[in-house]
Write a protein that holds these residues in place. Structure first.
Motif, PDB file in Angstrom:
ATOM      1  N   GLU A  83       3.500   2.037   4.510  1.00  0.00           N
ATOM      2  CA  GLU A  83       2.712   1.178   5.457  1.00  0.00           C
ATOM      3  C   GLU A  83       1.600   1.771   5.755  1.00  0.00           C
ATOM      4  OE1 GLU A  83       5.514   1.581   8.887  1.00  0.00           O
ATOM      5  OE2 GLU A  83       6.862   0.089   8.005  1.00  0.00           O
ATOM      6  N   GLN A  84       1.146   3.175   5.730  1.00  0.00           N
ATOM      7  CA  GLN A  84      -0.097   3.669   5.785  1.00  0.00           C
ATOM      8  C   GLN A  84      -1.233   2.896   4.791  1.00  0.00           C
ATOM      9  OE1 GLN A  84      -1.405   7.888   4.843  1.00  0.00           O
ATOM     10  NE2 GLN A  84      -0.428   7.927   6.823  1.00  0.00           N
ATOM     11  N   GLN A  85      -0.880   2.620   3.612  1.00  0.00           N
ATOM     12  CA  GLN A  85      -1.571   2.238   2.627  1.00  0.00           C
ATOM     13  C   GLN A  85      -1.935   0.804   2.652  1.00  0.00           C
ATOM     14  OE1 GLN A  85      -1.286   5.626  -0.914  1.00  0.00           O
ATOM     15  NE2 GLN A  85       0.047   3.986  -0.988  1.00  0.00           N
ATOM     16  N   ARG A  86      -0.991  -0.035   3.423  1.00  0.00           N
ATOM     17  CA  ARG A  86      -1.450  -1.503   3.273  1.00  0.00           C
ATOM     18  C   ARG A  86      -2.629  -1.801   4.024  1.00  0.00           C
ATOM     19  NH1 ARG A  86       4.903  -3.007   5.279  1.00  0.00           N
ATOM     20  NH2 ARG A  86       5.802  -2.841   3.152  1.00  0.00           N
ATOM     21  N   PRO A  87      -3.191  -2.964   3.192  1.00  0.00           N
ATOM     22  CA  PRO A  87      -2.535  -3.780   2.077  1.00  0.00           C
ATOM     23  C   PRO A  87      -3.006  -2.951   0.773  1.00  0.00           C
ATOM     24  CG  PRO A  87      -4.512  -4.923   3.055  1.00  0.00           C
ATOM     25  CD  PRO A  87      -4.279  -3.923   3.862  1.00  0.00           C
ATOM     26  N   ALA A  88      -2.100  -2.821  -0.198  1.00  0.00           N
ATOM     27  CA  ALA A  88      -2.326  -2.069  -1.347  1.00  0.00           C
ATOM     28  C   ALA A  88      -2.994  -2.981  -2.036  1.00  0.00           C
ATOM     29  CB  ALA A  88      -0.992  -1.535  -1.960  1.00  0.00           C
ATOM     30  N   GLY A  89      -3.995  -2.548  -2.713  1.00  0.00           N
ATOM     31  CA  GLY A  89      -5.058  -3.104  -3.589  1.00  0.00           C
ATOM     32  C   GLY A  89      -4.653  -2.947  -5.071  1.00  0.00           C
ATOM     33  N   THR A  90      -5.725  -2.486  -5.853  1.00  0.00           N
ATOM     34  CA  THR A  90      -5.536  -2.178  -7.224  1.00  0.00           C
ATOM     35  C   THR A  90      -6.071  -0.780  -7.733  1.00  0.00           C
ATOM     36  OG1 THR A  90      -6.078  -2.936  -9.572  1.00  0.00           O
ATOM     37  CG2 THR A  90      -7.451  -3.365  -7.794  1.00  0.00           C
ATOM     38  N   ASN A  91      -5.527  -0.318  -8.655  1.00  0.00           N
ATOM     39  CA  ASN A  91      -5.827   1.072  -9.124  1.00  0.00           C
ATOM     40  C   ASN A  91      -6.913   0.813 -10.476  1.00  0.00           C
ATOM     41  OD1 ASN A  91      -4.414   0.320 -11.299  1.00  0.00           O
ATOM     42  ND2 ASN A  91      -2.892   2.124 -11.187  1.00  0.00           N
ATOM     43  N   ASN A  92      -7.048  -0.389 -10.590  1.00  0.00           N
ATOM     44  CA  ASN A  92      -8.084  -0.843 -11.589  1.00  0.00           C
ATOM     45  C   ASN A  92      -7.641  -0.582 -12.899  1.00  0.00           C
ATOM     46  OD1 ASN A  92      -9.995  -1.778  -9.674  1.00  0.00           O
ATOM     47  ND2 ASN A  92     -10.470   0.454  -9.361  1.00  0.00           N
ATOM     48  N   LEU A  93      -6.477  -0.464 -13.257  1.00  0.00           N
ATOM     49  CA  LEU A  93      -6.058   0.215 -14.373  1.00  0.00           C
ATOM     50  C   LEU A  93      -4.720  -1.062 -14.784  1.00  0.00           C
ATOM     51  CD1 LEU A  93      -5.657   3.980 -14.074  1.00  0.00           C
ATOM     52  CD2 LEU A  93      -7.272   2.706 -15.623  1.00  0.00           C
ATOM     53  N   PHE A  94      -3.572  -0.957 -14.021  1.00  0.00           N
ATOM     54  CA  PHE A  94      -2.253  -1.853 -14.168  1.00  0.00           C
ATOM     55  C   PHE A  94      -1.666  -2.042 -12.987  1.00  0.00           C
ATOM     56  CE2 PHE A  94      -0.797   2.402 -14.552  1.00  0.00           C
ATOM     57  CZ  PHE A  94       0.532   2.163 -14.105  1.00  0.00           C
ATOM     58  N   THR A  95      -2.110  -1.630 -11.885  1.00  0.00           N
ATOM     59  CA  THR A  95      -1.414  -2.119 -10.641  1.00  0.00           C
ATOM     60  C   THR A  95      -2.549  -2.592  -9.644  1.00  0.00           C
ATOM     61  OG1 THR A  95      -0.240   0.367 -10.876  1.00  0.00           O
ATOM     62  CG2 THR A  95      -0.143  -0.730  -8.780  1.00  0.00           C
ATOM     63  N   ALA A  96      -1.817  -3.802  -9.125  1.00  0.00           N
ATOM     64  CA  ALA A  96      -2.570  -4.705  -8.376  1.00  0.00           C
ATOM     65  C   ALA A  96      -1.737  -5.514  -7.580  1.00  0.00           C
ATOM     66  CB  ALA A  96      -3.178  -5.428  -9.421  1.00  0.00           C
ATOM     67  N   TRP A  97      -2.382  -5.576  -6.151  1.00  0.00           N
ATOM     68  CA  TRP A  97      -1.892  -6.424  -5.146  1.00  0.00           C
ATOM     69  C   TRP A  97      -0.414  -6.583  -4.830  1.00  0.00           C
ATOM     70  CZ3 TRP A  97      -6.490  -6.607  -4.399  1.00  0.00           C
ATOM     71  CH2 TRP A  97      -7.534  -6.793  -5.472  1.00  0.00           C
ATOM     72  N   GLU A  98       0.197  -5.382  -4.939  1.00  0.00           N
ATOM     73  CA  GLU A  98       1.706  -5.298  -4.672  1.00  0.00           C
ATOM     74  C   GLU A  98       2.138  -5.144  -3.067  1.00  0.00           C
ATOM     75  OE1 GLU A  98       2.856  -1.986  -7.180  1.00  0.00           O
ATOM     76  OE2 GLU A  98       2.473  -3.219  -8.861  1.00  0.00           O
ATOM     77  N   THR A  99       1.304  -5.326  -2.047  1.00  0.00           N
ATOM     78  CA  THR A  99       1.841  -5.565  -0.748  1.00  0.00           C
ATOM     79  C   THR A  99       1.969  -6.955  -0.748  1.00  0.00           C
ATOM     80  OG1 THR A  99       0.302  -3.733   0.299  1.00  0.00           O
ATOM     81  CG2 THR A  99       1.014  -5.694   1.689  1.00  0.00           C
ATOM     82  N   LEU A 100       1.022  -7.888  -1.376  1.00  0.00           N
ATOM     83  CA  LEU A 100       1.104  -9.229  -1.513  1.00  0.00           C
ATOM     84  C   LEU A 100       2.229  -9.647  -2.339  1.00  0.00           C
ATOM     85  CD1 LEU A 100      -0.345 -12.027  -1.184  1.00  0.00           C
ATOM     86  CD2 LEU A 100      -1.349 -11.844  -3.251  1.00  0.00           C
ATOM     87  N   THR A 101       2.413  -9.238  -3.313  1.00  0.00           N
ATOM     88  CA  THR A 101       3.825  -9.634  -4.080  1.00  0.00           C
ATOM     89  C   THR A 101       5.049  -9.077  -3.749  1.00  0.00           C
ATOM     90  OG1 THR A 101       3.257  -7.905  -5.899  1.00  0.00           O
ATOM     91  CG2 THR A 101       2.220 -10.178  -6.053  1.00  0.00           C
ATOM     92  N   HIS A 102       5.113  -7.907  -3.053  1.00  0.00           N
ATOM     93  CA  HIS A 102       6.437  -7.178  -2.901  1.00  0.00           C
ATOM     94  C   HIS A 102       6.698  -6.528  -1.677  1.00  0.00           C
ATOM     95  CE1 HIS A 102       6.390  -7.350  -7.355  1.00  0.00           C
ATOM     96  NE2 HIS A 102       7.503  -7.332  -7.473  1.00  0.00           N
ATOM     97  N   ALA A 103       6.034  -6.830  -0.746  1.00  0.00           N
ATOM     98  CA  ALA A 103       6.210  -6.001   0.514  1.00  0.00           C
ATOM     99  C   ALA A 103       7.304  -6.743   1.119  1.00  0.00           C
ATOM    100  CB  ALA A 103       4.684  -6.020   1.514  1.00  0.00           C
ATOM    101  N   ASP A 104       8.458  -6.201   1.615  1.00  0.00           N
ATOM    102  CA  ASP A 104       9.494  -7.117   2.224  1.00  0.00           C
ATOM    103  C   ASP A 104       9.872  -7.993   1.659  1.00  0.00           C
ATOM    104  OD1 ASP A 104       9.350  -4.880   4.111  1.00  0.00           O
ATOM    105  OD2 ASP A 104       8.067  -5.746   5.576  1.00  0.00           O
ATOM    106  N   ASN A 105       9.918  -8.274   0.385  1.00  0.00           N
ATOM    107  CA  ASN A 105      10.021  -9.677  -0.273  1.00  0.00           C
ATOM    108  C   ASN A 105      11.543  -9.555  -0.712  1.00  0.00           C
ATOM    109  OD1 ASN A 105      10.248 -11.891  -1.995  1.00  0.00           O
ATOM    110  ND2 ASN A 105       7.976 -11.505  -2.349  1.00  0.00           N
TER     111      ASN A 105
END
Length: 393
Positions: free
Chosen positions: A369-391
């Motif tokens: 919750e502290q890190q939301r909205p989670a963005g990207t590490n510019n390697l392979f992780t991206a937008w996971e608050t959008l796609t997976h938060a409480d989904n």
């Protein structure tokens, strides 16, 4: 007689903690048919996100705005493909490494933007990026080639699945060319795993399972799952493993000193410690992110691997989160110092374990919750608050 004696010696060595072996797990069967789109995100998840963004609900609207205004969603982006991407250690030299990773993330970003807005410009731009690379790249070289291939190779299928099975207006000949690129350029680098630090093999497994889904290739998918089942227990320690962490079969780690050295010099083992915790939390985050991604893709495919790795993953996320939140690092852990931070990697695992499976994960929840909205590490992780938060999908 000799075989029996050797077997007895192996049992004794394992009991003493010198030959920690990966115990067999209850294996869930591979899917009979593949589900599409089905690499990290599926139709139900995407529909949930789209509805939330359209109504302005949080944290999804803020997460979408972050995606939509990022450089990765730009409709003026120009692809920068190379025939040969050369990546040394820590991307030095960097001959196309950043360009490849960022174009892959951009394709995925644009695919998500299309799904939410239904503006075809975003889908067409994603196709343009994927076509540019599939028509150009032939190889990855230098020492970081396997890891670079894994990072980009884990993101391309996410974008391609959404475009191919959601948007649908990707010409068949170019879909085939893209599939050929995955099979001939990416798969050979990742299919057999790695004996390097665990985040390498876990990232390679993530690429392999995504490629297997996109190619509808059961053998590729199954091989990635087999590597995953060996590597996760050897990456995250549980007290039930015994006095020493487990090892991957064939690793050559046969003594306590060798295992401790591989675990970055850490000789005290507790629930949730990872093979790279004492290296730094950033590389640990890479490993935990890949574990979550593989489990999520398997779940979408009807072969839920979360139950097999849930105890390890929840302890690992909680252990690292506790210290990133500010708990003092004890002297027995990594000499009293933990370096760097996990990055935006907790959403997928937290949603699956806490929300779907019901595990209590206070520290992971607080950090997520502290890190939301989670963005990207510019390697392979991206937008996971959008796609997976409480989904729930």
């Amino acid at each position: 007689m000799i075989r029996r004696a050797l077997a007895g010696a192996a049992v004794l060595a394992t009991a003493l903690g010198l030959l920690p072996a990966v115990a067999p797990t209850t294996a869930q069967a591979a899917p009979a048919t593949f589900t599409h789109p089905g690499v990290l995100v599926g139709t139900g998840q995407l529909d949930f996100v789209r509805a939330k963004v359209q109504t302005g609900a949080q944290p999804w609207k803020a997460a979408y705005d972050q995606l939509h205004t990022s450089k990765y969603a730009s409709l003026t982006r120009t692809a920068k493909p190379r025939a040969v991407v050369e990546c040394g250690s820590y991307s030095n030299p960097n001959n196309g490494c950043t360009d490849e990773r960022e174009d892959a993330i951009a394709a995925y970003t644009l695919a998500l933007d299309w799904y939410i807005t239904r503006d075809s410009r975003y889908a067409e731009k994603a196709i343009q990026l994927m076509d540019a690379w599939s028509g150009t790249i032939t190889d990855h070289t230098n020492s970081n080639a396997p890891l670079q291939t894994a990072w980009a190779g884990s993101v391309w299928p996410r974008a391609a699945e959404i475009i191919r099975y959601g948007y649908g207006n990707w010409p068949a000949a170019r879909v085939t060319r893209f599939a050929t690129m995955l099979r001939t350029v990416y798969l050979p680098e990742v299919a057999n795993g790695s004996r390097s630090n665990g985040n390498w093999e876990l990232s390679m497994v993530e690429a392999g399972i995504g490629i297997g889904v996109f190619l509808n290739d059961r053998a590729v998918y199954d091989k990635a799952v087999a590597l995953f089942r060996n590597r996760v227990p050897a990456y995250i320690y549980l007290a039930s493993d015994g006095p020493l962490p487990r090892t991957v079969p064939g690793s050559g780690l046969d003594t306590r000193d060798e295992i401790v050295n591989y675990w970055q010099g850490q000789g005290t083992f507790v629930d949730g410690l990872t093979q790279e915790t004492c290296r730094d939390l950033t590389h640990t985050g890479y490993g935990l992110s890949a574990i979550s991604h593989v489990a999520e893709t398997s779940r979408l495919q009807g072969q839920d691997l979360y139950p097999e790795i849930a105890d390890r993953l929840r302890h690992a996320l909680g252990f690292q989160s506790k210290y990133q939140l500010g708990t003092a690092v004890p002297s027995w852990l990594c000499g009293g110092t933990l370096n760097q931070s996990l990055g935006p990697v907790t959403e997928v695992g937290y949603n699956a374990l806490a929300n779907r499976l019901g595990y209590g994960m206070t520290n992971t929840r607080l950090l997520t919750e502290q890190q939301r909205p989670a963005g990207t590490n510019n390697l392979f992780t991206a937008w996971e608050t959008l796609t997976h938060a409480d989904n729930p999908a």
